[in-house]
Design an enzyme around this catalytic site. Structure first.
Site, PDB file in Angstrom:
ATOM      1  N   GLU A   1      -6.453 -10.511  -1.343  1.00 56.93           N
ATOM      2  CA  GLU A   1      -7.267 -10.280  -0.136  1.00 56.93           C
ATOM      3  C   GLU A   1      -8.739 -10.185  -0.504  1.00 56.93           C
ATOM      4  O   GLU A   1      -9.467  -9.308  -0.018  1.00 56.93           O
ATOM      5  CB  GLU A   1      -6.820  -8.985   0.564  1.00 56.93           C
TER       6      GLU A   1
ATOM      7  N   ASP B   1     -12.503 -10.008  -0.869  1.00 61.77           N
ATOM      8  CA  ASP B   1     -13.805 -10.086  -0.204  1.00 61.77           C
ATOM      9  C   ASP B   1     -14.725  -9.133  -0.949  1.00 61.77           C
ATOM     10  O   ASP B   1     -14.262  -8.152  -1.531  1.00 61.77           O
ATOM     11  CB  ASP B   1     -13.744  -9.777   1.307  1.00 61.77           C
TER      12      ASP B   1
ATOM     13  N   HIS C   1     -10.559  -5.799  -2.358  1.00 64.50           N
ATOM     14  CA  HIS C   1     -11.640  -5.644  -1.387  1.00 64.50           C
ATOM     15  C   HIS C   1     -12.731  -4.889  -2.118  1.00 64.50           C
ATOM     16  O   HIS C   1     -12.642  -3.658  -2.279  1.00 64.50           O
ATOM     17  CB  HIS C   1     -11.159  -4.830  -0.178  1.00 64.50           C
TER      18      HIS C   1
ATOM     19  N   GLU D   1       0.795  -1.233   0.000  1.00 62.33           N
ATOM     20  CA  GLU D   1       0.000   0.000   0.000  1.00 62.33           C
ATOM     21  C   GLU D   1       0.829   1.286   0.000  1.00 62.33           C
ATOM     22  O   GLU D   1       0.602   2.170   0.825  1.00 62.33           O
ATOM     23  CB  GLU D   1      -0.950  -0.012   1.206  1.00 62.33           C
TER      24      GLU D   1
ATOM     25  N   ASN E   1       2.034  -5.195  -3.178  1.00 57.98           N
ATOM     26  CA  ASN E   1       0.627  -5.482  -2.886  1.00 57.98           C
ATOM     27  C   ASN E   1      -0.135  -4.188  -2.624  1.00 57.98           C
ATOM     28  O   ASN E   1       0.353  -3.323  -1.887  1.00 57.98           O
ATOM     29  CB  ASN E   1       0.569  -6.361  -1.625  1.00 57.98           C
TER      30      ASN E   1
HETATM   31  O1  9MR Z   1      -7.770  -7.953   8.333  1.00 54.23           O
HETATM   32  C1  9MR Z   1      -6.792  -7.167   9.039  1.00 54.23           C
HETATM   33  C2  9MR Z   1      -7.402  -6.671  10.319  1.00 54.23           C
HETATM   34  O2  9MR Z   1      -7.606  -7.750  11.212  1.00 54.23           O
HETATM   35  C3  9MR Z   1      -6.498  -5.641  10.962  1.00 54.23           C
HETATM   36  O3  9MR Z   1      -7.165  -5.044  12.034  1.00 54.23           O
HETATM   37  C4  9MR Z   1      -6.135  -4.554   9.953  1.00 54.23           C
HETATM   38  C5  9MR Z   1      -5.206  -3.590  10.596  1.00 54.23           C
HETATM   39  O4  9MR Z   1      -4.512  -2.813   9.746  1.00 54.23           O
HETATM   40  O5  9MR Z   1      -5.513  -5.145   8.799  1.00 54.23           O
HETATM   41  C6  9MR Z   1      -6.409  -5.995   8.147  1.00 54.23           C
HETATM   42  O6  9MR Z   1      -5.805  -6.509   6.975  1.00 54.23           O
HETATM   43  C7  9MR Z   1      -5.474  -5.525   5.983  1.00 54.23           C
HETATM   44  C8  9MR Z   1      -4.260  -6.036   5.233  1.00 54.23           C
HETATM   45  O7  9MR Z   1      -3.192  -6.270   6.135  1.00 54.23           O
HETATM   46  C9  9MR Z   1      -3.826  -5.014   4.178  1.00 54.23           C
HETATM   47  N1  9MR Z   1      -4.903  -4.647   3.290  1.00 54.23           N
HETATM   48  C10 9MR Z   1      -6.144  -4.244   3.938  1.00 54.23           C
HETATM   49  C11 9MR Z   1      -6.596  -5.311   4.944  1.00 54.23           C
HETATM   50  C12 9MR Z   1      -7.908  -4.905   5.553  1.00 54.23           C
HETATM   51  O8  9MR Z   1      -7.720  -3.745   6.296  1.00 54.23           O
END
Ligand code: 9MR
Length: 455
Positions: A278, A280, A249, A170, A212
């Site tokens: 990722e 969803d 997402h 990101e 990513n």
């Molecule tokens: O799913 C993850 C969640 O449990 C955490 O609280 C969050 C914190 O930053 O990160 C989520 O996963 C993220 C992933 O690492 C990067 N892309 C976005 C995902 C959803 O926020």
């Protein structure tokens, strides 16, 4: 707080006559087996097995804390052949204090996955978010060194266990600017991303190194183009990047778009693998899930799909019910659509090529026989199928030739020797035909069956 946008990753408050007969029989088998074997009897009933038959993996994010939940692990072990630790490999988890590394939760997931033949995606080595406090407060050359040390230590620790790393996550701004995200890492200098990739390559030369990001699905968007331009630049200058992850997402504000396949194929044309990392989708519409999987299968270098959680209740966006299983662990319509897409899918952009010319190997053995046949072959990998006769409870030892690596297996329970090149596959109740995918890494020698024993 306003609703978290999809990219909002802030922590939530969260071997003479006998041999000749054997070889003749093997040659007959070879003659009667096509280069492309579309589906075996027992594959095609789970996401992982169906994806593996297409030379892909089907993965999920996994939380270490849920591995004690039987309902969760039953679905995980049955359906998936790749895992991504959801939070356990992030910077705040693996280096909570500077220079003090903590791998327990991540290793729990890695051991669970690898002992069951699942591959592991590492997520993530360098990110502006989920930094431990000591890193958040750093800047300049100190931060650059700390970041590179983190990448080196973590990638070295998991060397040989992680097939692909999200090296950088990101790093681009949302919106129309196409700029880099303004973060403490970015402020150490624009070359921080390539520096991270070089450190990761030096630490684990065998892992695929990915960039990513989210909101990079729509081919026309500035952010997508900005990432594309960076990857093109990296490839032209020899920066070690192997893959691009598309988080995907999808929701009402950031919907799936029909040019998604163009995005995947355009990046792949730069000479990188692409992965859906990722996935969803708000409301889990079956048609959209099917489209995403069909788009990946249409691009030869799209080598896998990961959904961001198993049941809706496991999702970071639980209220959007965006996953393939409901909160009770029942399959949703989206699950059926994904499985159907995986079973109907073809790889049209990368037709199967001539398989290796040596005959299938049918070694003499104790009380069972294992016959290896070639299956589908792609530009970088190939599938093999092993049929066991003479025993229902069997153990088959198969060896690949370094630097080949087995990346996926189905219909058996594998264990590995320390080299990682010799796989012992045991029956697991899925029948007498198992399969596996071998990453060629430039070597196309057919894997060899060393033994078959009844147990
Ligand atoms: O799913 C993850 C969640 O449990 C955490 O609280 C969050 C914190 O930053 O990160 C989520 O996963 C993220 C992933 O690492 C990067 N892309 C976005 C995902 C959803 O926020």
């Amino acid at each position: 707080m306003t609703e978290r946008c999809q990219g909002d990753t802030r922590p939530r408050t969260g071997p003479r006559a006998r041999t000749a007969i054997v070889l003749a029989a093997a040659a007959l088998l070879a003659a009667t087996s096509a280069a492309f074997l579309p589906g075996t009897a027992s594959a095609g009933t789970t996401l992982g097995a169906s994806a593996a038959e297409k030379g892909r993996y089907f993965g999920t994010a996994v939380a270490a804390s849920r591995l004690s939940d039987g309902n969760y692990t039953t679905i995980l072990n049955r359906e998936f052949n790749s895992v991504t630790p959801e939070n356990e490999m992030k910077i705040d988890a693996t280096e909570p204090q500077q220079g003090r590394f903590s791998y327990g939760a991540a290793e729990q997931i890695v051991n669970h996955a690898r002992s069951r033949g699942m591959s592991v995606r590492g997520h993530t080595l360098a990110w502006h978010s989920q930094q431990p406090p000591w890193m958040e407060s750093m800047s300049g050359s100190a931060l650059r060194s700390a970041m590179l040390n983190h990448v080196t230590q973590v990638a070295t620790h998991f060397r040989g266990q992680v097939v692909a790393w999200d090296v950088v996550n990101e790093a681009f701004e949302d919106g129309t600017s196409g700029a880099r995200r303004n973060s403490n890492l970015q402020r150490t200098g624009n070359d921080w991303i390539e520096a991270a990739f070089r450190a990761a390559r030096a630490a684990d030369p065998g892992a695929k190194l990915c960039y990513n990001d989210y909101n990079t699905d729509n081919w026309t968007h500035a952010k997508t183009q900005a990432v594309y331009n960076m990857v093109r630049d990296f490839k032209s200058r020899g920066v070690p990047i192997d893959c691009v992850g598309f988080q995907s997402h999808f929701n009402n504000d950031s919907p799936y778009v029909s040019n998604y396949r163009t995005t995947l194929s355009s990046f792949a044309a730069l000479g990188v693998d692409v992965q859906v990392t990722e996935l969803d989708i708000q409301g889990a519409p079956a048609a959209t899930y099917r489209s995403v999987v069909e788009d990946c299968l249409a691009v030869a270098r799209c080598n896998g799909v990961t959904v961001w959680g198993i049941r809706d209740s496991d999702s970071w966006r639980a209220s959007q019910t965006p996953l393939l299983f409901n909160s009770s662990g029942q399959k949703k319509a989206a699950y059926d659509a994904v499985l159907a897409a995986l079973n109907n899918g073809t790889t049209p952009t990368d037709p199967p090529t001539t398989p290796p010319t040596t005959p299938p190997t049918t070694p003499p053995s104790g009380s069972c026989t294992a016959t290896l046949q070639d299956s589908t072959r792609w530009g970088d990998r190939f599938n093999s199928q092993v049929t066991v006769s003479g025993a229902s409870n069997w153990t088959v030892v198969v060896a690949v030739t370094p630097p080949q690596k087995v990346s996926n297996t189905w219909n058996g329970s594998p264990t590995w020797d320390s080299s990682g090149n010799v796989m012992t596959m045991r029956s697991n109740g899925s029948g007498n035909v198992f399969g596996f995918t071998t990453m060629a890494n430039g070597t196309w020698t057919r894997p060899v069956v060393r033994s078959c024993t009844a147990s």
